[in-house]
Design a protein around this motif. Structure first.
Motif, PDB file in Angstrom:
ATOM      1  N   VAL A  22       0.837  -1.194   0.000  1.00 11.79           N
ATOM      2  CA  VAL A  22       0.000   0.000   0.000  1.00 11.79           C
ATOM      3  C   VAL A  22       0.875   1.249   0.000  1.00 11.79           C
ATOM      4  O   VAL A  22       0.631   2.205  -0.739  1.00 11.79           O
ATOM      5  N   VAL A  23       1.908   1.218   0.826  1.00 15.36           N
ATOM      6  CA  VAL A  23       2.831   2.352   0.860  1.00 15.36           C
ATOM      7  C   VAL A  23       3.398   2.567  -0.536  1.00 15.36           C
ATOM      8  O   VAL A  23       3.477   3.694  -1.035  1.00 15.36           O
ATOM      9  N   LYS A  24       3.735   1.453  -1.183  1.00 16.32           N
ATOM     10  CA  LYS A  24       4.358   1.531  -2.511  1.00 16.32           C
ATOM     11  C   LYS A  24       3.448   2.157  -3.553  1.00 16.32           C
ATOM     12  O   LYS A  24       3.912   2.617  -4.587  1.00 16.32           O
ATOM     13  N   ARG A  25       2.140   2.109  -3.303  1.00 18.24           N
ATOM     14  CA  ARG A  25       1.233   2.732  -4.274  1.00 18.24           C
ATOM     15  C   ARG A  25       1.440   4.255  -4.331  1.00 18.24           C
ATOM     16  O   ARG A  25       1.275   4.876  -5.366  1.00 18.24           O
ATOM     17  N   PHE A  26       1.782   4.838  -3.170  1.00 18.59           N
ATOM     18  CA  PHE A  26       1.864   6.301  -3.087  1.00 18.59           C
ATOM     19  C   PHE A  26       3.282   6.838  -2.908  1.00 18.59           C
ATOM     20  O   PHE A  26       3.520   8.033  -3.060  1.00 18.59           O
ATOM     21  N   VAL A  27       4.209   5.950  -2.496  1.00 19.32           N
ATOM     22  CA  VAL A  27       5.579   6.398  -2.185  1.00 19.32           C
ATOM     23  C   VAL A  27       6.557   5.543  -2.989  1.00 19.32           C
ATOM     24  O   VAL A  27       6.415   4.315  -3.034  1.00 19.32           O
ATOM     25  N   TYR A  50      11.951  14.514  -1.650  1.00 17.05           N
ATOM     26  CA  TYR A  50      12.568  13.727  -0.589  1.00 17.05           C
ATOM     27  C   TYR A  50      11.778  14.008   0.689  1.00 17.05           C
ATOM     28  O   TYR A  50      11.794  15.128   1.196  1.00 17.05           O
ATOM     29  N   LEU A  51      11.044  13.000   1.174  1.00 11.50           N
ATOM     30  CA  LEU A  51      10.100  13.220   2.271  1.00 11.50           C
ATOM     31  C   LEU A  51      10.790  13.592   3.575  1.00 11.50           C
ATOM     32  O   LEU A  51      11.788  12.991   3.960  1.00 11.50           O
ATOM     33  N   GLY A  52      10.230  14.565   4.235  1.00 13.83           N
ATOM     34  CA  GLY A  52      10.781  15.043   5.508  1.00 13.83           C
ATOM     35  C   GLY A  52      10.287  16.457   5.667  1.00 13.83           C
ATOM     36  O   GLY A  52      10.392  17.235   4.725  1.00 13.83           O
ATOM     37  N   ARG A 255       3.008  15.698 -15.406  1.00 17.81           N
ATOM     38  CA  ARG A 255       4.205  15.510 -14.584  1.00 17.81           C
ATOM     39  C   ARG A 255       3.735  14.844 -13.289  1.00 17.81           C
ATOM     40  O   ARG A 255       2.696  15.208 -12.741  1.00 17.81           O
ATOM     41  N   VAL A 256       4.480  13.860 -12.822  1.00 19.00           N
ATOM     42  CA  VAL A 256       4.075  13.118 -11.623  1.00 19.00           C
ATOM     43  C   VAL A 256       4.962  13.527 -10.442  1.00 19.00           C
ATOM     44  O   VAL A 256       6.190  13.544 -10.556  1.00 19.00           O
ATOM     45  N   TYR A 257       4.312  13.878  -9.341  1.00 17.09           N
ATOM     46  CA  TYR A 257       5.022  14.248  -8.111  1.00 17.09           C
ATOM     47  C   TYR A 257       5.344  12.958  -7.373  1.00 17.09           C
ATOM     48  O   TYR A 257       4.448  12.260  -6.906  1.00 17.09           O
ATOM     49  N   VAL A 258       6.621  12.621  -7.314  1.00 16.90           N
ATOM     50  CA  VAL A 258       7.048  11.324  -6.775  1.00 16.90           C
ATOM     51  C   VAL A 258       7.739  11.506  -5.423  1.00 16.90           C
ATOM     52  O   VAL A 258       8.879  11.974  -5.365  1.00 16.90           O
ATOM     53  N   PRO A 259       7.064  11.144  -4.328  1.00 16.51           N
ATOM     54  CA  PRO A 259       7.713  11.236  -3.013  1.00 16.51           C
ATOM     55  C   PRO A 259       8.488   9.970  -2.706  1.00 16.51           C
ATOM     56  O   PRO A 259       8.082   8.878  -3.094  1.00 16.51           O
ATOM     57  N   TYR A 267       3.131  11.671   5.042  1.00 12.84           N
ATOM     58  CA  TYR A 267       2.663  11.906   3.668  1.00 12.84           C
ATOM     59  C   TYR A 267       1.553  10.921   3.319  1.00 12.84           C
ATOM     60  O   TYR A 267       0.494  11.288   2.803  1.00 12.84           O
ATOM     61  N   LEU A 268       1.778   9.635   3.635  1.00 19.31           N
ATOM     62  CA  LEU A 268       0.790   8.596   3.298  1.00 19.31           C
ATOM     63  C   LEU A 268      -0.530   8.864   4.013  1.00 19.31           C
ATOM     64  O   LEU A 268      -1.600   8.788   3.404  1.00 19.31           O
ATOM     65  N   MET A 269      -0.453   9.209   5.299  1.00 20.33           N
ATOM     66  CA  MET A 269      -1.687   9.444   6.060  1.00 20.33           C
ATOM     67  C   MET A 269      -2.457  10.643   5.486  1.00 20.33           C
ATOM     68  O   MET A 269      -3.684  10.633   5.449  1.00 20.33           O
ATOM     69  N   ARG A 270      -1.758  11.670   5.028  1.00 24.81           N
ATOM     70  CA  ARG A 270      -2.471  12.829   4.440  1.00 24.81           C
ATOM     71  C   ARG A 270      -3.200  12.428   3.165  1.00 24.81           C
ATOM     72  O   ARG A 270      -4.309  12.856   2.891  1.00 24.81           O
TER      73      ARG A 270
END
Ligand code: FDA
Length: 289
Positions: A22-27, A50-52, A255-259, A267-270
């Protein structure tokens, strides 16, 4: 949204192997190498994040800068840098510690991006940072006029900011806005936020800059297409988040925003909070293993 700040839920999600898909779907993964592989596989232009988020720790801010430098090097080495820019949260490079430090750190990322032949866009965070982010943008654009900014249509001020940033060379990513903001600064009614998005997109399409319309909203996407034809404007782009409306991404060539990165939890919870159907998808995948 409460889950994004809940340590017990964070622990559960992070340690359940079943969550990984599931994480991999969005991150795009936790490492630079994984992010580069996702970019290669997508075959669409991307902007990498770069997430943070907010740090008051100078050493952490430095680690974030190093992560971006490593990423830009890796994209360049893979021959992917031309279609892969980076998005930077100033709070992650020291903004709440010292605006000057954030400017210095962002400058280092811009210099590296220039060397690789790509660009940088500054993400926009909560309203207490808007003025500071636009000041840093202004300073960065003295050396790198292509540095982009994000403007949020839920803020009362944004129509004026769009007017100020619609000149030649300007790159503006227009979003609805993702933070819980008070009524003094932000429109609360979602349909009014959409209406303001339309007012803002008209200003950007009528201007001389390069608008980047970041939304998954089919109604707004249709309006953008119509208004672009009306203004006879072809130099603009659509943008969407990794994992959301992927077929539509291909159809429009967005363009795809890739975190990516280790700090993927908030990020995932949002993303899950934004859309109940995503929560159902998440729970179903937890239950099906
Ligand atoms: P909204 O969430 O209102 O959704 C509208 C419609 O889109 C839905 O009714 C549905 O039809 C469709 N849709 C949405 N999600 C879907 C899904 N998962 N599957 C299928 N259909 C779906 N925010 C911020 O404050 N600062 C920032 O810097 C950024 N940066 C940023 C970059 C990029 C590239 C994007 C796309 C977004 C951001 N955001 C952001 C987030 C932004 O503010 C906003 O929270 C999200 O994009 C969600 O808003 P939408 O415009 O998609 O509309």
């Amino acid at each position: 949204m409460a889950a994004s700040r809940n340590e017990t839920v964070r622990h559960l999600v992070a340690n359940a192997p079943i969550s990984r898909d599931v994480v991999k779907r969005f991150v795009a993964g936790e490492s630079t190498a994984e992010a580069v592989e996702v970019v290669r596989g997508l075959g669409l232009p991307v902007t990498l994040d770069y997430l943070g988020e907010d740090t008051r720790d100078e050493a952490q801010a430095e680690r974030t800068v190093q992560a971006y430098l490593e990423l830009l090097d890796a994209l360049h080495a893979a021959g992917l840098a031309v279609n892969a820019e980076v998005s930077v949260k100033l709070s992650a490079v020291g903004q709440s510690l010292d605006e000057a430090l954030a400017l210095t750190n962002a400058s280092r990322i811009c210099a590296a991006a220039e060397q690789c032949g790509t660009t940088v866009t500054l993400d926009m965070e909560d309203h207490t940072t808007t003025d500071s982010t636009l000041r840093v943008l202004h300073e960065l654009r003295r050396s790198w006029p292509w540095v982009g900014a994000v403007l949020q249509s839920y803020l009362h001020r944004t129509l004026d900011d769009c007017k100020a940033l619609s000149g030649p060379g300007s790159r503006v990513r227009l979003v609805k806005g993702a933070y819980a903001e008070p009524a003094e600064v932000a429109i609360q009614d979602p349909s009014e936020v959409d209406l303001n998005y339309v007012r803002c997109l008209n200003v950007l399409l009528a201007g001389e800059g390069y608008p980047m319309f970041a939304t998954h909203d089919p109604r707004l996407i249709e309006i953008i297409g119509e208004r672009a034809r009306w203004y006879d404007k072809t130099d603009f782009e659509y943008q969407m988040l990794y994992g959301i409306r992927t077929e539509e991404q291909r159809r429009l060539g967005t363009r795809v925003y890739v975190p990516y990165g280790e700090q993927w939890y908030g990020y995932l919870m949002r993303r899950l909070a934004e859309r109940p159907a995503n929560v159902t998808f998440f729970l179903r995948s937890l239950a099906s293993r």
